[in-house]
Design an enzyme around this catalytic site. Structure first.
Site, PDB file in Angstrom:
ATOM      1  N   ASP A 621      -0.535  -9.157   4.035  1.00  0.00           N
ATOM      2  CA  ASP A 621       0.491  -8.126   3.983  1.00  0.00           C
ATOM      3  C   ASP A 621      -0.196  -6.765   3.920  1.00  0.00           C
ATOM      4  OD1 ASP A 621       3.005  -6.925   3.845  1.00  0.00           O
ATOM      5  OD2 ASP A 621       3.777  -8.399   2.430  1.00  0.00           O
ATOM      6  N   GLU A 811      12.469  -3.641  -0.046  1.00  0.00           N
ATOM      7  CA  GLU A 811      11.416  -4.108  -0.952  1.00  0.00           C
ATOM      8  C   GLU A 811      11.665  -3.651  -2.391  1.00  0.00           C
ATOM      9  OE1 GLU A 811       7.419  -4.161   0.611  1.00  0.00           O
ATOM     10  OE2 GLU A 811       8.145  -3.925   2.655  1.00  0.00           O
TER      11      GLU A 811
END
Length: 1006
Positions: A621, A811
């Site tokens: 990520d 997020e």
């Protein structure tokens, strides 16, 4: 008198020491300076559309504090602009000219200069100017910087030739990418990050006389020109001027082939000479240089021939054009060989540095014009959320990515880039693309075939812009709706997530990878491995996040049953890449405690690649390795040795590549591990057909946002709507009814599409093309009146439709407790109260997760969970007006209060507002017979179990569910909710007889 004397002494000092950052003094025949800012108060602190100075920053603390301060030592006048700052993200200030007045013309001058009170902190300060466009907030940004490495006042002079076009951020679509200087809107300064500081600035002005070398430039048609061995490369050189005026003076270009890896006389015929563009030549005129190459019989890697240019009378190209003789005759280039053999041949030829490059992924905004792609042999680029070309069009995407791919052709083996984007609900970075409902809504459809079709549309639109790789789908199993990524999950039940993984076939095609080279398929990514949906509230240590990137504490059995199960399904479906989670995994009883997933070799190497047999590659990520303990070398070796094959290091790609090489040379990362990682990456590149077709196939671009694609999104929006309550059969609406529409989300395409839309966080407002829910109601032929805040009179209406919910987030920014809650805003609550008090009302909740509406449920006649339906509000209108039936079911449990969280199907204590799987329907009669019918359905469902008749089994369970919901109504007790939710889980796992038994239990408890 004192100030005059001071300025005289400054002038004397100027004669003795260099004054400018650029080291350039003004000439005697220069025009007088043109003032821009004296900071005497003539330009106020104000923002658009008025002229003014204003501050900005990444959060509430980052904008600097500014004032016009009296200074006895002011270089000009009595005051200076003074300020203090303490910036954690980014911050600075801007002077914009008035948008209501014409732009300024700076083209007569050489550059811009100002006085700066140095603090000698060694920090770079970015200075931008604003060129073209509609106003200062809709212009091109051109940037440079100076270093505060001095003390006291110093005049900083910056020629306009020092400014470069910003590639990492632009506020608007591209204008012409030329610093024209004839339509200027002001300037901006970005102050240093990570230090507390102060500054003072004075007397911004334009200086010097513009000569032709500032107004004219020579450019090559490309930095890289590929040619097959024996062919002739043609390099086109053009001259252009600001304002497209003819040349005042001649421009000459002397050229010669010199250097590079190709051998003159053997690989090519050397050329040299001079081109002349006479005075009076029109802007845009071009001449060509031809470079002949020579053919031999040997197989070879690619070879480079730089064409060195010396320009007089104009600005030279930013870099030397290169001719590249294509690699040829090598086994890896033979498309008839098996992929495994091609990979083995190519890996055997690569240097350690080239292998490290293949394992490196950089952000497009970090590589500028792409020169570093060849320098560092980069294997991959990505666009982070909102990182788009300008203009943000399909054509610009394809052009940008093709330009990056061309750079990769300047490497020895011409390995194509693999470009990736987060297309998590359609090609969501692209303006005008078809935006699907977020995954939470797809889960609500319970329609695997539709999930696959949404993946197909997404893949077609993504690949048509030159992007072959999608960082989707998210296979997270959301277990706590306080998580800001809840909407990226298909639901709280791993069985539901597994059933929706048909989307992988929509994205990639057949599981064996044979379809990946098609122009309408992309490589998919299962993320985030593993347990990201199970992080414990309060466990995050990332900034102000409360749950995202936190710790998942589970037993080994819970890990296997809940979080790992969807990944085995993804591997079986041929998923090409897997992305580990930012979060930590704490397997209770294993003695390790919380360990970041990017460091868990037991899970990546052991479970994913070993036990599950995953043969694709693992991509990290965004900057995730920076969260690992230890120094940077430790970050690199830990993640690589754990099984991460490619590292997403957006702006630190140079550091990663160098560190990886050092770790291998020191013996801390094995050559075998490197070869495994590179082999996995190259395998997917070969499967995608990138070696044969590295450039964008835009044949499908005309279908982006097409009626056919939007029809799929419209169906998905309709099927995602979950009817939670429908007293008196208020829904569907009738065309004859007068409908009063209110609420913050009724007419807002940005709120309707949510986060990960155009930008990372998304935003409210008219951000892309689509149909709002309000417009959908009008398109359906409804008699509709709209009042966003319900301030218009409410008398005379048959029914109210109040569309409320969340504003966009993504997020951990959206974590509950990080500026967000699960409660409706005060304005939304007021709209619901007013409308529902005045008339029968239906309330639609547009959100990425359940909202707490229990205290208002009694006054609401019909309640719909609309989730985040995407760009096609017509789909919502379809079910509201009865064109389609409500068929959606809750993909997550809808709680009564936040105190109940986390609450999920299968919990020992389960007493929600609405259970998992709940969803009323319309246009379908409830089967008659009650308990007797349920007994018959149970017998038939058990027979379907034994016969493996899935379609029949599902239909039988659906009938039983409708019977139970009709009897229960809104009297949902814990005794009803628990078996009802269990029944839906059993249905998804193919146990139809047991599902009907559970529904019968719920029926008896009601």
């Amino acid at each position: 008198m004192r100030r005059t004397a001071l300025l005289a002494s400054v002038a004397l000092l100027a004669a003795l020491i260099p004054l400018t950052a650029a080291g350039t003094a003004s000439g005697a025949d220069d025009p007088p300076p043109t003032p821009v800012d004296r900071f005497e108060g003539e330009v106020p602190f104000a923002a658009q559309p008025a002229e003014g100075i204003f501050t900005w920053g990444s959060d509430g603390d980052d904008p600097p504090a500014l004032q016009f301060a009296d200074r006895a030592d002011a270089p000009e006048g009595a005051k200076v602009l003074a300020g203090t700052y303490d910036i954690s993200g980014y911050g600075g200030f801007t002077h914009d000219f008035a948008a209501t007045e014409p732009a300024h013309d700076w083209s007569a001058h050489k550059g811009i200069r100002f006085w700066w009170d140095g603090q000698d902190n060694g920090k770079k300060i970015a200075f931008e100017i604003k060129d073209g466009g509609a106003n200062g907030e809709a212009s091109e940004l051109w940037t440079t910087s100076f270093t505060d490495d001095f003390t006291g006042w110093k005049q900083i002079e910056i020629p306009f030739t020092d400014f470069t076009y910003r590639t990492d951020y632009q506020p608007v679509g591209g204008i012409d990418h030329v610093l024209g200087l004839t339509g200027m809107w002001g300037y901006a300064l970005t102050l240093p990050v990570g230090v507390q500081g102060q500054f003072a600035m004075d007397d911004v002005e334009l200086y010097g006389r513009a000569d032709q070398s500032l107004r004219a430039s020579v450019t090559a048609d490309s930095a890289v020109h590929t040619v097959t061995e024996g062919g002739t490369a043609t390099v086109k050189l053009s001259v252009a001027t600001t304002g497209a005026t003819p040349l005042d003076e001649p421009v000459t270009v002397t050229y010669e082939t010199a250097g590079g890896t190709a051998e003159p006389g053997k690989d090519y015929t050397p050329v040299s000479g001079t081109l002349t563009f006479p005075a009076g030549t029109a802007s845009g005129a071009a001449q060509t240089v031809k470079v002949p190459t020579l053919k031999d019989k040997s197989a070879e890697a690619a070879e480079t021939i730089p064409l060195k240019l010396t320009v007089t009378g104009a600005k030279a190209p930013a870099e030397t054009p290169q001719v590249v003789i294509d690699a040829h005759g090598l086994p890896y280039l033979n498309s008839k060989l098996p992929v495994k053999k091609r990979v083995a041949d190519l890996v055997g030829r690569l240097s350690l540095e080239e292998k490290a490059g293949q394992m490196t992924q950089a952000e497009r905004g970090a590589v500028g014009n792409g020169g570093d792609i060849a320098t560092y042999a980069l294997g991959s680029l990505l666009s982070g959320g909102g990182s788009t070309p300008t203009p943000n069009t399909p054509e610009a995407w394809a052009k940008m990515i093709d330009a990056f791919q061309l750079r990769a052709q300047a490497t020895r083996f011409q390995i194509p880039l693999i470009y990736g984007v987060d297309a998590v609900h359609g090609h969501n970075n692209l303006a005008g693309a078809t935006i699907m409902p977020h995954n939470i809504g797809i889960g609500a459809t319970r329609d695997p075939g539709l999930a696959e079709r949404t993946g197909s549309v997404t893949a077609a639109e993504v690949r048509a812009t030159g992007v072959p790789w999608d960082f989707a789908p998210c296979l997270c199993v959301t277990r706590d709706e306080r998580w800001g990524r809840s909407y990226e999950s298909f639901g709280e039940d791993p069985a539901l997530v597994e059933s929706m993984e048909t989307v992988i076939q929509g994205l990639q095609g057949r599981a064996d990878g044979r379809d990946l080279s098609r122009a309408d398929k992309v490589l998919a990514t299962a993320k985030h491995f593993v347990g990201d949906g199970g992080t414990e509230y309060g466990s995050s240590t990332t900034g102000t996040y409360t749950i995202d990137q936190g710790v998942t504490k589970v037993t080994r059995q819970e890990l296997e049953a809940v979080h790992l199960a969807p990944y085995q399904t993804a591997v079986d479906r041929g998923i090409g890449t897997v992305m580990p989670s930012y979060s930590s995994l704490d397997i209770l009883g294993d003695g390790q405690g919380p360990v970041k997933m990017h460091a868990r070799a037991d899970m990546i190497n052991g479970v994913l690649k070993g036990r599950m047999g995953f043969d694709g590659f693992v991509i990290s990520d965004w900057n995730a390795i920076d969260q690992l303990p230890g120094d940077y070398g430790s970050h690199v070796r830990t993640a690589v040795n754990a099984g991460v094959d490619m590292m997403m290091v957006p702006y630190s790609y140079k550091d990663f590549s160098a560190a990886l090489v050092a770790e291998v040379k020191a013996g801390r990362v094995s050559q075998k591990r490197i070869d495994d990682a590179v082999s996995r990456i190259l395998t997917e590149k070969f499967r995608l057909g990138l070696f044969e077709h590295p450039y964008a196939d835009t044949s499908g671009a005309a279908d982006i946002g097409s009626a056919a694609h939007r029809a799929v999104a419209r169906q998905a929006a309709a099927e995602s709507q979950v009817l939670l309550k429908n007293s008196g059969g208020l829904l569907p609406l009738k065309k004859s009814q007068k409908v009063y529409v209110a609420g913050s989300d009724a007419d807002d395409i940005g709120n309707q599409t949510g986060g990960w839309t155009i930008t990372w966080q998304g935003s409210s407002g008219n951000i892309t093309q689509g149909t709002t829910i309000l417009q959908g109601l009008k398109n359906a032929g409804g008699d509709v009146t709209y009042s966003k805040d319900a301030s218009a009179a409410t008398s005379g209406y048959d029914v109210g439709v109040v569309v409320v919910g969340e504003t966009p987030y993504a997020e951990g920014v959206g974590d509950v407790g990080n500026g967000h809650s699960l409660s409706l805003s005060a304005a939304d609550q007021a709209a619901v109260d007013k409308v529902c008090a005045a008339m029968k009302c239906a309330v639609l909740v547009v959100s990425g997760r359940p909202q707490l509406i229990g205290d208002r449920l009694g006054e609401i006649d019909a309640l719909v969970a609309s989730w985040l339906p995407g760009t096609e509000g017509d789909g919502v209108a379809d079910v509201l007006y009865g064109k389609r039936a409500f068929t959606g079911q809750l993909p997550v449990t809808w709680p009564k209060s936040e105190a109940q969280l986390p609450i999920n199907v299968g919990d020992a204590s389960y007493d929600p507002q609405f259970p998992y799987g709940w969803g009323l329907t319309t246009l379908t009669r409830t089967p008659e017979g009650g308990a007797a019918t349920l007994r018959a359905l149970g017998i038939a469902a058990s027979a379907a179990d034994r016969a493996g008749a899935d379609q029949a089994g599902r239909a039988l369970v659906t009938k039983a569910r409708l019977i139970v919901q009709a009897k229960v109504g809104q009297k949902i007790t814990a005794a009803v909710a628990e078996p009802f939710a269990d029944a839906d889980h059993l249905l998804l796992t193919g146990r139809y007889g047991a599902a009907v038994q559970k529904l019968t239990e719920a029926y008896r408890a009601s």
